[in-house]
Scaffold this active site. Structure first.
Site, PDB file in Angstrom:
ATOM      1  N   CYS A   1       0.835  -1.197   0.000  1.00 14.24           N
ATOM      2  CA  CYS A   1       0.000   0.000   0.000  1.00 14.24           C
ATOM      3  C   CYS A   1       0.875   1.254   0.000  1.00 14.24           C
ATOM      4  O   CYS A   1       2.055   1.201   0.334  1.00 14.24           O
ATOM      5  CB  CYS A   1      -0.897  -0.013   1.238  1.00 14.24           C
TER       6      CYS A   1
ATOM      7  N   GLU B   1      -0.271  -1.712   5.781  1.00 13.27           N
ATOM      8  CA  GLU B   1      -1.100  -2.451   4.839  1.00 13.27           C
ATOM      9  C   GLU B   1      -2.520  -2.494   5.385  1.00 13.27           C
ATOM     10  O   GLU B   1      -2.730  -2.465   6.597  1.00 13.27           O
ATOM     11  CB  GLU B   1      -0.594  -3.881   4.649  1.00 13.27           C
TER      12      GLU B   1
END
Length: 221
Positions: A2, A104
């Site tokens: 991410c 994440e």
């Protein structure tokens, strides 16, 4: 991976972890205190030019003139060295992002739960990166991307990709302008930390807002 990580220690802490000294580097004991680094912002990037190491603020994202989409923030280690987009960066723009961990988001039902991933011993991390050199020049949206690897069995329950985290003793060779692209590919295969080197815990959903900063964002909830 991410598009969010933490870079909160001081420059000196990262340099000490690497065991490097360079009379061109600017040393600073003050913590950076960026607990929620987001894509599209300028990030301190360690790189080599003129036979010296430098730490420059560089745009996180890469979109050349012919690219008609949003700038990319990651490059897959499996294809970065040979693909049209990233091959020139792999050859001439290798760099490192000093960091302390990354975030994440795991989908739980209709919601997303953030996790913070960090070194087992809370040691600094060094993300392999590639970008448009030289990094001391304004390049617009031609900044840098973080190289990622498959999570294999270690983190796939959270996310199937992760930053390629170099061992501290491999950073100097990765950055060296004398290191060939082929050798850099070997380093990306052989000189990285395994999934077993990391821990992770749940963190507050406040990290989802890029305007939120502070140590509480990386603390376990």
């Amino acid at each position: 991976m991410c598009g969010r990580f933490a870079q909160y220690r001081s420059w000196d802490d990262y340099f000490d972890a690497l065991g490097i000294e360079d009379d061109q580097l600017i040393y600073d004991p003050e913590p950076i205190t960026r607990y929620n680094v987001a894509l599209g912002t300028r990030v301190l990037l360690l790189n080599q030019r003129d036979d010296h190491l430098h730490l420059d603020p560089v745009f996180w994202g890469y979109g050349p003139d012919w690219w008609r989409k949003q700038p990319l923030i990651n490059a897959r280690s499996e294809t970065a060295a040979t693909g049209r987009m990233f091959k020139p960066l792999w050859q001439h723009g290798r760099a490192v992002v000093p960091a302390d961990g990354w975030f994440e988001w795991q989908k739980v039902g209709s919601r997303k739960q953030p996790w913070f991933i960090y070194h087992q011993q809370r040691e600094p991390l060094f993300f392999a990166a590639i970008g448009k050199a030289p990094f001391d020049k304004e390049q617009g949206q031609e900044g840098f991307v973080i190289v990622t690897a498959a999570s294999n069995k270690g983190m796939v329950d959270i996310h199937d990709r992760r930053p390629l985290v170099l061992r501290a003793d491999a950073v100097a060779e990765w950055l060296s302008q004398e290191t060939s692209p082929e050798r850099a590919h070997q380093i990306a295969d052989e000189a990285v930390l395994p999934e077993s080197a990391f821990r992770w815990h749940l963190v507050t959903k406040k990290v989802g807002n890029i305007h939120n900063q502070g140590q509480e964002l990386v603390e376990e909830t």
